[in-house]
Scaffold this motif. Structure first.
Motif, PDB file in Angstrom:
ATOM      1  N   HIS A 259      40.660  48.672  18.078  1.00 33.10           N
ATOM      2  CA  HIS A 259      42.187  49.164  18.412  1.00 33.10           C
ATOM      3  C   HIS A 259      42.589  49.496  19.525  1.00 33.10           C
ATOM      4  O   HIS A 259      43.653  49.151  20.113  1.00 33.10           O
ATOM      5  N   ASN A 260      41.626  50.082  20.357  1.00 33.42           N
ATOM      6  CA  ASN A 260      41.955  50.947  21.602  1.00 33.42           C
ATOM      7  C   ASN A 260      40.874  50.251  22.658  1.00 33.42           C
ATOM      8  O   ASN A 260      39.973  51.121  23.019  1.00 33.42           O
ATOM      9  N   PRO A 261      40.909  49.068  22.819  1.00 30.19           N
ATOM     10  CA  PRO A 261      39.651  48.337  23.910  1.00 30.19           C
ATOM     11  C   PRO A 261      39.981  48.997  25.163  1.00 30.19           C
ATOM     12  O   PRO A 261      40.723  49.349  25.580  1.00 30.19           O
ATOM     13  N   THR A 262      38.985  49.294  25.855  1.00 34.91           N
ATOM     14  CA  THR A 262      38.645  49.791  27.248  1.00 34.91           C
ATOM     15  C   THR A 262      39.648  48.892  27.991  1.00 34.91           C
ATOM     16  O   THR A 262      39.768  47.646  28.241  1.00 34.91           O
ATOM     17  N   PRO A 263      40.458  49.530  28.974  1.00 31.41           N
ATOM     18  CA  PRO A 263      41.452  48.681  29.853  1.00 31.41           C
ATOM     19  C   PRO A 263      40.617  47.780  30.899  1.00 31.41           C
ATOM     20  O   PRO A 263      39.619  48.326  31.231  1.00 31.41           O
ATOM     21  N   VAL A 264      40.816  46.731  31.267  1.00 31.71           N
ATOM     22  CA  VAL A 264      40.283  45.901  32.196  1.00 31.71           C
ATOM     23  C   VAL A 264      41.273  45.314  33.152  1.00 31.71           C
ATOM     24  O   VAL A 264      42.457  45.363  33.022  1.00 31.71           O
ATOM     25  N   THR A 265      40.910  44.942  34.367  1.00 33.09           N
ATOM     26  CA  THR A 265      41.669  44.350  35.308  1.00 33.09           C
ATOM     27  C   THR A 265      41.223  42.744  35.257  1.00 33.09           C
ATOM     28  O   THR A 265      40.178  42.270  35.049  1.00 33.09           O
ATOM     29  N   ARG A 266      42.612  42.061  35.197  1.00 32.59           N
ATOM     30  CA  ARG A 266      42.463  40.380  35.159  1.00 32.59           C
ATOM     31  C   ARG A 266      42.905  39.831  36.394  1.00 32.59           C
ATOM     32  O   ARG A 266      44.042  40.245  37.081  1.00 32.59           O
ATOM     33  N   TYR A 267      42.421  38.922  36.976  1.00 33.94           N
ATOM     34  CA  TYR A 267      42.690  38.379  38.355  1.00 33.94           C
ATOM     35  C   TYR A 267      43.241  36.949  38.029  1.00 33.94           C
ATOM     36  O   TYR A 267      42.814  36.037  37.090  1.00 33.94           O
ATOM     37  N   VAL A 268      44.242  36.581  39.046  1.00 33.59           N
ATOM     38  CA  VAL A 268      45.075  35.322  38.827  1.00 33.59           C
ATOM     39  C   VAL A 268      44.950  34.622  40.189  1.00 33.59           C
ATOM     40  O   VAL A 268      45.370  35.393  41.277  1.00 33.59           O
ATOM     41  N   ASN A 269      44.493  33.600  40.521  1.00 30.50           N
ATOM     42  CA  ASN A 269      44.837  32.800  41.615  1.00 30.50           C
ATOM     43  C   ASN A 269      45.139  31.353  41.564  1.00 30.50           C
ATOM     44  O   ASN A 269      44.215  30.647  40.809  1.00 30.50           O
ATOM     45  N   GLY A 270      46.478  31.257  42.032  1.00 29.43           N
ATOM     46  CA  GLY A 270      46.888  29.828  41.847  1.00 29.43           C
ATOM     47  C   GLY A 270      46.038  28.480  42.226  1.00 29.43           C
ATOM     48  O   GLY A 270      46.170  27.688  42.086  1.00 29.43           O
ATOM     49  N   SER A 271      45.272  28.738  43.340  1.00 27.66           N
ATOM     50  CA  SER A 271      44.662  27.775  44.236  1.00 27.66           C
ATOM     51  C   SER A 271      43.281  27.673  43.616  1.00 27.66           C
ATOM     52  O   SER A 271      42.619  26.577  43.438  1.00 27.66           O
ATOM     53  N   ASP A 274      40.914  29.231  37.409  1.00 28.74           N
ATOM     54  CA  ASP A 274      40.629  28.242  36.146  1.00 28.74           C
ATOM     55  C   ASP A 274      41.232  28.882  34.969  1.00 28.74           C
ATOM     56  O   ASP A 274      40.405  30.116  34.651  1.00 28.74           O
ATOM     57  N   ASP A 275      41.830  28.556  33.958  1.00 26.61           N
ATOM     58  CA  ASP A 275      42.253  29.142  32.856  1.00 26.61           C
ATOM     59  C   ASP A 275      41.270  29.244  31.800  1.00 26.61           C
ATOM     60  O   ASP A 275      41.382  29.712  30.802  1.00 26.61           O
ATOM     61  N   ARG A 276      40.006  28.314  32.082  1.00 23.59           N
ATOM     62  CA  ARG A 276      39.011  28.451  31.010  1.00 23.59           C
ATOM     63  C   ARG A 276      38.119  29.780  31.683  1.00 23.59           C
ATOM     64  O   ARG A 276      37.337  30.261  30.634  1.00 23.59           O
ATOM     65  N   ASN A 277      38.494  30.357  32.669  1.00 22.77           N
ATOM     66  CA  ASN A 277      37.867  31.655  32.915  1.00 22.77           C
ATOM     67  C   ASN A 277      38.325  32.774  32.018  1.00 22.77           C
ATOM     68  O   ASN A 277      39.486  32.964  31.596  1.00 22.77           O
ATOM     69  N   ASP A 278      37.582  33.899  32.013  1.00 25.94           N
ATOM     70  CA  ASP A 278      38.023  35.133  31.472  1.00 25.94           C
ATOM     71  C   ASP A 278      39.234  36.033  32.455  1.00 25.94           C
ATOM     72  O   ASP A 278      39.629  36.871  31.988  1.00 25.94           O
ATOM     73  N   GLY A 279      38.770  35.684  33.769  1.00 21.20           N
ATOM     74  CA  GLY A 279      39.704  36.365  34.719  1.00 21.20           C
ATOM     75  C   GLY A 279      39.402  37.666  35.159  1.00 21.20           C
ATOM     76  O   GLY A 279      40.077  38.721  35.671  1.00 21.20           O
ATOM     77  N   LEU A 280      38.086  38.211  34.744  1.00 23.82           N
ATOM     78  CA  LEU A 280      37.668  39.633  34.934  1.00 23.82           C
ATOM     79  C   LEU A 280      36.888  39.803  36.016  1.00 23.82           C
ATOM     80  O   LEU A 280      36.543  41.142  36.350  1.00 23.82           O
ATOM     81  N   ASN A 297      46.073  43.484  27.235  1.00 23.35           N
ATOM     82  CA  ASN A 297      46.178  44.182  26.092  1.00 23.35           C
ATOM     83  C   ASN A 297      46.912  45.603  26.696  1.00 23.35           C
ATOM     84  O   ASN A 297      46.710  45.688  28.178  1.00 23.35           O
ATOM     85  N   PRO A 298      47.486  46.585  26.120  1.00 21.46           N
ATOM     86  CA  PRO A 298      48.303  47.466  26.447  1.00 21.46           C
ATOM     87  C   PRO A 298      47.129  48.391  27.194  1.00 21.46           C
ATOM     88  O   PRO A 298      45.990  48.588  26.933  1.00 21.46           O
ATOM     89  N   GLY A 299      47.639  48.811  28.764  1.00 20.65           N
ATOM     90  CA  GLY A 299      46.590  49.379  29.535  1.00 20.65           C
ATOM     91  C   GLY A 299      45.734  48.619  30.628  1.00 20.65           C
ATOM     92  O   GLY A 299      45.452  49.163  31.818  1.00 20.65           O
ATOM     93  N   ASP A 300      46.028  47.375  30.467  1.00 21.00           N
ATOM     94  CA  ASP A 300      45.203  46.300  31.124  1.00 21.00           C
ATOM     95  C   ASP A 300      46.034  46.221  32.639  1.00 21.00           C
ATOM     96  O   ASP A 300      47.215  46.505  32.620  1.00 21.00           O
ATOM     97  N   THR A 301      45.317  45.598  33.569  1.00 19.73           N
ATOM     98  CA  THR A 301      45.851  45.440  34.859  1.00 19.73           C
ATOM     99  C   THR A 301      46.029  44.155  35.243  1.00 19.73           C
ATOM    100  O   THR A 301      44.754  43.545  35.210  1.00 19.73           O
ATOM    101  N   VAL A 302      47.000  43.196  35.756  1.00 16.85           N
ATOM    102  CA  VAL A 302      46.563  42.006  36.231  1.00 16.85           C
ATOM    103  C   VAL A 302      47.104  41.936  37.876  1.00 16.85           C
ATOM    104  O   VAL A 302      48.291  42.326  38.277  1.00 16.85           O
ATOM    105  N   ARG A 303      46.083  41.446  38.614  1.00 13.18           N
ATOM    106  CA  ARG A 303      46.133  41.104  40.079  1.00 13.18           C
ATOM    107  C   ARG A 303      46.567  39.885  40.254  1.00 13.18           C
ATOM    108  O   ARG A 303      45.616  39.013  40.127  1.00 13.18           O
ATOM    109  N   ILE A 304      47.487  39.453  40.813  1.00 13.55           N
ATOM    110  CA  ILE A 304      47.779  38.178  41.475  1.00 13.55           C
ATOM    111  C   ILE A 304      48.035  37.953  42.749  1.00 13.55           C
ATOM    112  O   ILE A 304      48.385  38.303  43.622  1.00 13.55           O
ATOM    113  N   ALA A 305      47.166  36.808  43.011  1.00 15.72           N
ATOM    114  CA  ALA A 305      46.886  36.499  44.636  1.00 15.72           C
ATOM    115  C   ALA A 305      47.937  36.003  44.985  1.00 15.72           C
ATOM    116  O   ALA A 305      49.030  35.117  44.404  1.00 15.72           O
ATOM    117  N   PRO A 306      48.439  35.970  46.175  1.00 14.54           N
ATOM    118  CA  PRO A 306      49.444  35.501  46.845  1.00 14.54           C
ATOM    119  C   PRO A 306      49.742  34.201  46.719  1.00 14.54           C
ATOM    120  O   PRO A 306      48.727  33.244  46.799  1.00 14.54           O
TER     121      PRO A 306
END
Length: 320
Positions: A259-271, A274-280, A297-306
């Protein structure tokens, strides 16, 4: 007061760390007493006398079992009644030697050569018997071919390599065989299938009682349907009872055990993503912001590349 305290302590002793009943077998990392229950078998059925092969997994942040595609571990386990098995598994991401990898058996109760069988769980391509694909498959029988009852997710989503899944097989004697697959990172139940088995009231010892194979199918002469080299096993838990949906966290799309998974950071890079990755990690980012929104999930962070992202992002999860 002493009687009440004793009752509370006794009740706590009957529960596992995740709130489920105490299992008959539980392996979560090397160095535990459960290590002594393992035996390793080569493809020809002979026993390999060596330490359990393990590797550090960055996603789970612990040591896990690493399969080599040429052998399989098995545990001693004698039980023919109600059963629940949960295995945390991750198949390798990249083909080895240019060969397209297929999934295989996750668990299989030792099968004798004459065709008698007990229960099995894995991934097939066209049917639940040949475990050579990525569609969830499970079966149970009373020890002969005529009594086999199967579950096969022909229309289930394809399960991705490089991603951790919880594979759950539950046998309720004379009633139902249940197979469920849960995304380990999100807790979402991504597949569930059931098959009525009124004629299978127990699994007799003649059906191969004695060994529970992990990552392959074993019988009295050899091992087959071996998981590909690089497959990782992050946990194995076996109960001598059919746990309820509530105890297994199968009552909804979100895992009741997470119910309360440990928060994680996921990374996004349009260049480079790959959406088949987990982004971790920065090395394996997602390609789209939408995919990140689907996973957070609540508490997670998403870092988006320029960069420029031509998307209309739809948030489907609540929380902050």
């Amino acid at each position: 007061m002493k009687v009440q305290l004793f009752s509370l302590l006794f009740a706590a002793a009957l529960l596992h760390a995740d709130g489920t009943p105490t299992p008959a077998f539980d392996w979560q990392k090397p160095g535990s007493a459960a290590d002594s229950r393992f035996r390793q078998f080569l493809a020809d059925g002979s026993i390999a006398k060596r330490p359990l092969p393990t590797v550090r997994d960055d996603q789970l942040k612990k040591q896990v079992i690493l399969l080599d595609g040429k052998s399989m571990p098995a545990i001693s386990f004698r039980h023919g009644g109600a059963l629940t098995v949960r295995v945390v598994v991750r198949y390798p991401e990249q083909p080895v030697g240019g060969i397209i990898l297929r999934h295989a058996a996750v668990i299989s109760r030792h099968r004798t050569e004459d065709g008698r069988r007990g229960y099995e769980m894995g991934f097939g391509s066209k049917n639940p018997y040949e475990l050579d694909g990525n569609k969830p498959a499970g079966q149970v029988s009373a020890g002969n071919r005529d009594s086999i009852r199967t579950v096969f997710g022909k229309n289930a989503p394809e399960f991705k390599p490089g991603q951790w899944y919880e594979c759950i097989l539950r046998f309720s004697p004379g009633e139902m065989l249940t197979l469920a697959i849960r995304d380990h990172a999100t807790g979402k139940v991504v597949y569930r299938g059931e098959a009525e088995c009124p004629d299978v009231e127990a699994i007799p010892p003649a059906a191969g009682d004695g060994l529970l194979g992990i990552g392959g199918r074993n019988n009295s002469k050899n091992c087959s349907m071996l998981a590909p080299a690089g497959t990782r096993i992050g946990g194995i838990t076996v109960w001598k009872e059919a746990l309820s949906d509530e105890e297994l966290g199968l009552t909804g799309n979100e895992s009741a055990l997470s119910h309360n998974p440990t928060p994680v950071t996921r990374y996004v890079n349009g260049s480079t993503g790959d959406d088949r990755n987990d982004g971790l990690s920065k090395k394996k980012p997602l390609r789209t912001i939408q995919r990140a929104a689907d996973l957070v999930n609540p508490g997670d962070t998403v870092r988006i590349a320029p960069g420029v992202y031509f998307e209309t992002v739809e948030l489907t999860r609540c929380g902050s």
